[in-house]
Design an enzyme around this catalytic site. Structure first.
Site, PDB file in Angstrom:
ATOM      1  N   ASP A  25      26.695  -1.426 -28.289  1.00 54.00           N
ATOM      2  CA  ASP A  25      26.691  -1.343 -26.818  1.00 54.00           C
ATOM      3  C   ASP A  25      26.688  -2.731 -26.190  1.00 54.00           C
ATOM      4  O   ASP A  25      26.028  -2.974 -25.179  1.00 54.00           O
ATOM      5  CB  ASP A  25      25.499  -0.517 -26.293  1.00 54.00           C
ATOM      6  CG  ASP A  25      25.761   0.110 -24.918  1.00 54.00           C
ATOM      7  OD1 ASP A  25      26.811  -0.197 -24.313  1.00 54.00           O
ATOM      8  OD2 ASP A  25      24.915   0.887 -24.453  1.00 54.00           O
ATOM      9  N   HIS A  58      30.615   8.670 -22.363  1.00 51.99           N
ATOM     10  CA  HIS A  58      29.725   7.536 -22.101  1.00 51.99           C
ATOM     11  C   HIS A  58      28.925   7.781 -20.820  1.00 51.99           C
ATOM     12  O   HIS A  58      29.425   8.400 -19.881  1.00 51.99           O
ATOM     13  CB  HIS A  58      30.545   6.247 -21.972  1.00 51.99           C
ATOM     14  CG  HIS A  58      29.693   5.036 -21.839  1.00 51.99           C
ATOM     15  ND1 HIS A  58      29.201   4.614 -20.615  1.00 51.99           N
ATOM     16  CD2 HIS A  58      29.212   4.186 -22.763  1.00 51.99           C
ATOM     17  CE1 HIS A  58      28.448   3.532 -20.817  1.00 51.99           C
ATOM     18  NE2 HIS A  58      28.449   3.257 -22.119  1.00 51.99           N
ATOM     19  N   HIS A  88      31.980  -2.856 -24.730  1.00 51.55           N
ATOM     20  CA  HIS A  88      32.647  -2.761 -23.425  1.00 51.55           C
ATOM     21  C   HIS A  88      33.307  -4.050 -22.969  1.00 51.55           C
ATOM     22  O   HIS A  88      32.862  -5.141 -23.302  1.00 51.55           O
ATOM     23  CB  HIS A  88      31.637  -2.307 -22.384  1.00 51.55           C
ATOM     24  CG  HIS A  88      30.937  -1.041 -22.769  1.00 51.55           C
ATOM     25  ND1 HIS A  88      31.602   0.120 -23.047  1.00 51.55           N
ATOM     26  CD2 HIS A  88      29.619  -0.764 -22.964  1.00 51.55           C
ATOM     27  CE1 HIS A  88      30.732   1.058 -23.368  1.00 51.55           C
ATOM     28  NE2 HIS A  88      29.524   0.551 -23.339  1.00 51.55           N
ATOM     29  N   GLU A 131      30.983   1.327 -29.503  1.00 47.77           N
ATOM     30  CA  GLU A 131      30.690   1.381 -28.058  1.00 47.77           C
ATOM     31  C   GLU A 131      30.520  -0.035 -27.537  1.00 47.77           C
ATOM     32  O   GLU A 131      29.411  -0.515 -27.304  1.00 47.77           O
ATOM     33  CB  GLU A 131      29.446   2.230 -27.770  1.00 47.77           C
ATOM     34  CG  GLU A 131      29.353   2.561 -26.276  1.00 47.77           C
ATOM     35  CD  GLU A 131      28.043   3.190 -25.844  1.00 47.77           C
ATOM     36  OE1 GLU A 131      27.593   4.154 -26.489  1.00 47.77           O
ATOM     37  OE2 GLU A 131      27.474   2.694 -24.853  1.00 47.77           O
TER      38      GLU A 131
HETATM   39 MN    MN Z   1      27.619   1.590 -23.234  1.00 44.45          MN
END
Ligand code: MN
Length: 350
Positions: free
Chosen positions: A311, A190, A31, A29
């Site tokens: 993340d 998400h 980005h 995850e």
């Molecule tokens: Mn995220």
């Protein structure tokens, strides 16, 4: 054990005394945003909510593969699976625009990360659920032509109006689930903020709308809708990934099922929700580096369905990796959760 020590990916790193480092981790995850996306997208709520110095580090990483690779090297991470930052395509109100921008973003991440550094990056496709048929085509293109490993969708999709939203269990989206199964790739659900006209509970506390609380609450109910819908009876091999240790479901679902046992049918599902949770749902550690919650997740779920993630750039990879490398786990489980579960689920050729 099938795990190879990949020291070539760890340069100049000396773990603090008493700490271990697991090499070869995969994180799912992580980005990105293209500079073009940032220039033309709506202002991000998360930007407005956060302290300015926090966002400087975030922004530096959103666009830069080189900084990301340095972070990964320092932390024993071999591969990042990239995805467009929330709410991404799901907030584009015009359907044609959404379809075009999804394609543009997929090409951007492919050209700037995946193609340049195929051993370090892969990606989840951005798709425009405003038009499920186009989303199927885009997913197929990304998987077959670009080698992407699935789709990541940022919650409900806005269509024409910010308060006109659609959830993934709704019947117009069934063809997309069928396409995921046909291609044998997972869907990563998400978070995003709760629907604009359904935020009464947050009034006076707008700091709670995003990743602090609203993200998890919104994503949990979205995931529960999917579990209730019967989609996993119709498509028993469909795979759903949730971040943030399952968005609270490992803790909440046993109680939810306990109450449903005494209620009239809720949705078209045929089996206990906990069974789909075990068979069809996968979870990552993104943004939730807390040992006791992690242990609860392992107690409630199949440990072949739990995967490391951080993340980034909203979270620090240093923090995520140091926590994971030292959380009490058997050697076999650390390798599974840090690497092989993801490699198998995503069929990574590494
Ligand atoms: Mn995220």
């Amino acid at each position: 054990m099938g795990f190879e020590f990949r020291k070539e990916y760890v340069k100049d790193y000396v773990a603090p005394y008493g700490q271990e480092i697991m090499h070869g981790k995969i994180a799912l995850e992580e980005h990105y945003e293209s500079p073009q996306w940032e220039a033309t997208g709506d202002p991000k709520n998360e930007t407005a909510r956060n302290k300015e110095d926090y966002f400087e580090a975030v922004k530096a990483r959103l666009h830069s593969a080189d900084i990301r690779i340095a972070d990964m090297d320092r932390n024993g991470v071999e591969m990042f699976i990239m995805s467009l930052t929330q709410p991404g395509i799901q907030e584009v109100l015009d359907t044609k625009d959404a379809v075009a921008r999804a394609h543009e973003m997929n090409l951007w991440i492919y050209e700037n990360y995946v193609q340049k550094y195929p051993k370090r990056f892969n990606a989840f496709a951005a798709v425009a659920m405003q038009d499920p048929e186009s989303a199927c085509k885009e997913l197929e293109f990304c998987v077959k032509e670009l080698g992407f490993v699935g789709a990541l969708i940022n919650g409900y999709t806005m269509k024409n109006d910010k308060n006109n939203v659609e959830y993934l269990d709704e019947k117009q989206n069934f063809i997309f689930w069928k396409k995921l199964v046909e291609l044998n790739v997972p869907l990563y659900l998400h978070p995003r903020d709760p629907v604009p006209n359904q935020q009464r509970a947050y009034e006076g506390y707008s700091g709670l709308l995003g990743s602090a609380w609203g993200f998890g609450a919104e994503t949990a109910i979205h995931a529960i809708r999917l579990l209730c819908s019967g989609i996993f009876d119709e498509l028993p091999t469909a795979k759903l990934i949730l971040g943030h240790l399952g968005e609270g479901l490992p803790f909440g679902l046993p109680r939810l099922q306990h109450r449903l046992n005494n209620q009239k049918p809720c949705g078209a599902h045929k089996k206990p929700l906990t069974e789909y949770m075990e068979k069809n749902v996968y979870m990552t550690t993104s943004g939730h580096f807390h040992t006791r919650a992690f242990i609860d997740t392992l107690m409630e779920c199949d440990n072949r369905h739990v995967m490391f993630s951080s993340d980034t750039p909203y979270e620090s990879l240093d923090e995520a990796a140091t926590w994971f490398d030292n959380v009490p786990l058997s050697y076999a489980d650390r390798i599974r959760i840090g690497r092989t579960n993801a490699a198998e689920l995503l069929k990574l050729n590494i």
